[in-house]
Design a protein around this motif. Sequence first.
Motif, PDB file in Angstrom:
ATOM      1  N   LEU A  49      41.561  44.577  39.211  1.00 12.49           N
ATOM      2  CA  LEU A  49      40.181  44.275  39.554  1.00 12.49           C
ATOM      3  C   LEU A  49      39.339  44.161  38.288  1.00 12.49           C
ATOM      4  N   GLU A  50      38.573  43.074  38.200  1.00 11.78           N
ATOM      5  CA  GLU A  50      37.567  42.919  37.147  1.00 11.78           C
ATOM      6  C   GLU A  50      36.222  43.140  37.821  1.00 11.78           C
ATOM      7  N   TYR A  51      35.528  44.175  37.359  1.00 11.83           N
ATOM      8  CA  TYR A  51      34.258  44.534  37.983  1.00 11.83           C
ATOM      9  C   TYR A  51      33.271  44.846  36.878  1.00 11.83           C
ATOM     10  N   TYR A  52      32.153  44.129  36.857  1.00 11.16           N
ATOM     11  CA  TYR A  52      31.209  44.136  35.746  1.00 11.16           C
ATOM     12  C   TYR A  52      31.966  43.782  34.468  1.00 11.16           C
ATOM     13  N   ASN A  53      31.960  44.627  33.472  1.00 11.17           N
ATOM     14  CA  ASN A  53      32.659  44.298  32.232  1.00 11.17           C
ATOM     15  C   ASN A  53      33.870  45.208  32.030  1.00 11.17           C
ATOM     16  N   LYS A  54      34.502  45.602  33.136  1.00  8.87           N
ATOM     17  CA  LYS A  54      35.666  46.470  33.058  1.00  8.87           C
ATOM     18  C   LYS A  54      36.840  45.879  33.830  1.00  8.87           C
ATOM     19  N   GLU A  75      42.995  60.306  46.821  1.00 11.03           N
ATOM     20  CA  GLU A  75      44.371  60.280  47.311  1.00 11.03           C
ATOM     21  C   GLU A  75      44.825  58.876  47.720  1.00 11.03           C
ATOM     22  N   LEU A  76      43.893  57.926  47.781  1.00 11.69           N
ATOM     23  CA  LEU A  76      44.217  56.579  48.241  1.00 11.69           C
ATOM     24  C   LEU A  76      44.809  55.711  47.136  1.00 11.69           C
ATOM     25  N   VAL A  77      44.353  55.891  45.899  1.00 15.86           N
ATOM     26  CA  VAL A  77      44.800  55.050  44.791  1.00 15.86           C
ATOM     27  C   VAL A  77      45.120  55.891  43.564  1.00 15.86           C
ATOM     28  N   GLU A  78      45.964  55.330  42.713  1.00 18.58           N
ATOM     29  CA  GLU A  78      46.276  55.931  41.417  1.00 18.58           C
ATOM     30  C   GLU A  78      45.862  54.935  40.352  1.00 18.58           C
ATOM     31  N   LEU A  79      45.050  55.369  39.399  1.00 18.18           N
ATOM     32  CA  LEU A  79      44.600  54.505  38.315  1.00 18.18           C
ATOM     33  C   LEU A  79      45.716  54.349  37.295  1.00 18.18           C
ATOM     34  N   LEU A  80      46.181  53.114  37.097  1.00 21.34           N
ATOM     35  CA  LEU A  80      47.252  52.838  36.149  1.00 21.34           C
ATOM     36  C   LEU A  80      46.717  52.413  34.789  1.00 21.34           C
ATOM     37  N   ASP A  81      45.612  51.648  34.790  1.00 22.11           N
ATOM     38  CA  ASP A  81      45.073  51.118  33.537  1.00 22.11           C
ATOM     39  C   ASP A  81      43.579  50.857  33.708  1.00 22.11           C
ATOM     40  N   SER A  82      42.853  51.036  32.626  1.00 24.20           N
ATOM     41  CA  SER A  82      41.426  50.774  32.631  1.00 24.20           C
ATOM     42  C   SER A  82      41.000  50.403  31.217  1.00 24.20           C
ATOM     43  N   LYS A  83      40.227  49.326  31.092  1.00 30.13           N
ATOM     44  CA  LYS A  83      39.731  48.937  29.777  1.00 30.13           C
ATOM     45  C   LYS A  83      38.484  48.086  29.932  1.00 30.13           C
ATOM     46  N   GLY A  84      37.730  47.998  28.860  1.00 28.97           N
ATOM     47  CA  GLY A  84      36.544  47.166  28.861  1.00 28.97           C
ATOM     48  C   GLY A  84      36.915  45.722  28.587  1.00 28.97           C
ATOM     49  N   ILE A  85      36.092  44.808  29.062  1.00 27.07           N
ATOM     50  CA  ILE A  85      36.296  43.379  28.828  1.00 27.07           C
ATOM     51  C   ILE A  85      35.186  42.909  27.904  1.00 27.07           C
ATOM     52  N   VAL A  86      35.568  42.228  26.841  1.00 25.96           N
ATOM     53  CA  VAL A  86      34.582  41.694  25.905  1.00 25.96           C
ATOM     54  C   VAL A  86      34.133  40.331  26.419  1.00 25.96           C
ATOM     55  N   VAL A  87      32.830  40.168  26.574  1.00 30.87           N
ATOM     56  CA  VAL A  87      32.267  38.912  27.060  1.00 30.87           C
ATOM     57  C   VAL A  87      31.486  38.277  25.923  1.00 30.87           C
ATOM     58  N   ASP A  88      31.852  37.037  25.570  1.00 30.47           N
ATOM     59  CA  ASP A  88      31.155  36.309  24.518  1.00 30.47           C
ATOM     60  C   ASP A  88      30.039  35.494  25.165  1.00 30.47           C
ATOM     61  N   LEU A  89      28.816  35.964  25.038  1.00 31.99           N
ATOM     62  CA  LEU A  89      27.686  35.294  25.681  1.00 31.99           C
ATOM     63  C   LEU A  89      27.296  33.998  24.987  1.00 31.99           C
ATOM     64  N   ASP A  90      27.766  33.788  23.766  1.00 32.62           N
ATOM     65  CA  ASP A  90      27.452  32.558  23.039  1.00 32.62           C
ATOM     66  C   ASP A  90      28.433  31.427  23.364  1.00 32.62           C
ATOM     67  N   SER A  91      29.427  31.715  24.161  1.00 27.75           N
ATOM     68  CA  SER A  91      30.451  30.740  24.509  1.00 27.75           C
ATOM     69  C   SER A  91      29.866  29.650  25.402  1.00 27.75           C
ATOM     70  N   GLU A  92      30.499  28.481  25.377  1.00 29.66           N
ATOM     71  CA  GLU A  92      30.057  27.359  26.217  1.00 29.66           C
ATOM     72  C   GLU A  92      30.578  27.481  27.657  1.00 29.66           C
ATOM     73  N   GLU A  93      31.580  28.323  27.876  1.00 28.43           N
ATOM     74  CA  GLU A  93      32.186  28.464  29.205  1.00 28.43           C
ATOM     75  C   GLU A  93      31.292  29.272  30.139  1.00 28.43           C
ATOM     76  N   ASP A  94      31.415  28.998  31.456  1.00 34.74           N
ATOM     77  CA  ASP A  94      30.710  29.792  32.438  1.00 34.74           C
ATOM     78  C   ASP A  94      31.363  31.156  32.540  1.00 34.74           C
ATOM     79  N   ILE A  95      30.563  32.205  32.650  1.00 33.78           N
ATOM     80  CA  ILE A  95      31.096  33.559  32.756  1.00 33.78           C
ATOM     81  C   ILE A  95      31.516  33.832  34.203  1.00 33.78           C
ATOM     82  N   PHE A  96      30.720  33.377  35.160  1.00 32.16           N
ATOM     83  CA  PHE A  96      31.036  33.641  36.558  1.00 32.16           C
ATOM     84  C   PHE A  96      31.379  32.372  37.274  1.00 32.16           C
TER      85      PHE A  96
END
Length: 96
Positions: A49-54, A75-96
């Motif tokens: 899951l990508e949620y906000y910048n994570k 008890e429903l889920v086990e967290l396997l991995d978590s990290k921040g996502i770097v977003v380049d706001l100066d990029s020409e690509e759409d973020i969403f």
Amino acid sequence: MRLDKFLKVSRIIKRRPIAKIVVDGGKAKLNGKVAKASTEVKVGMELELEYYNKYFKFKILEVPEGNVAKSKTSELVELLDSKGIVVDLDSEEDIF
């Protein structure tokens, strides 16, 4: 149980309409495949899951029949991995 409802019940995302928007935006994967909000969740699946910048990766341990007490949601889920996502706001690509 539908993916959007599971995200709400497990309190990964607090509101179901927000969960549906995130999932339908292509930000959720089940077992490596992009999922829809209506995709059925089963025990043993891996949820990315990508949620906000994570980025989160969960293993689904239990799928409840209905609502779950807040103290039982861990008890429903086990967290396997978590990290921040770097977003380049100066990029020409759409973020969403």
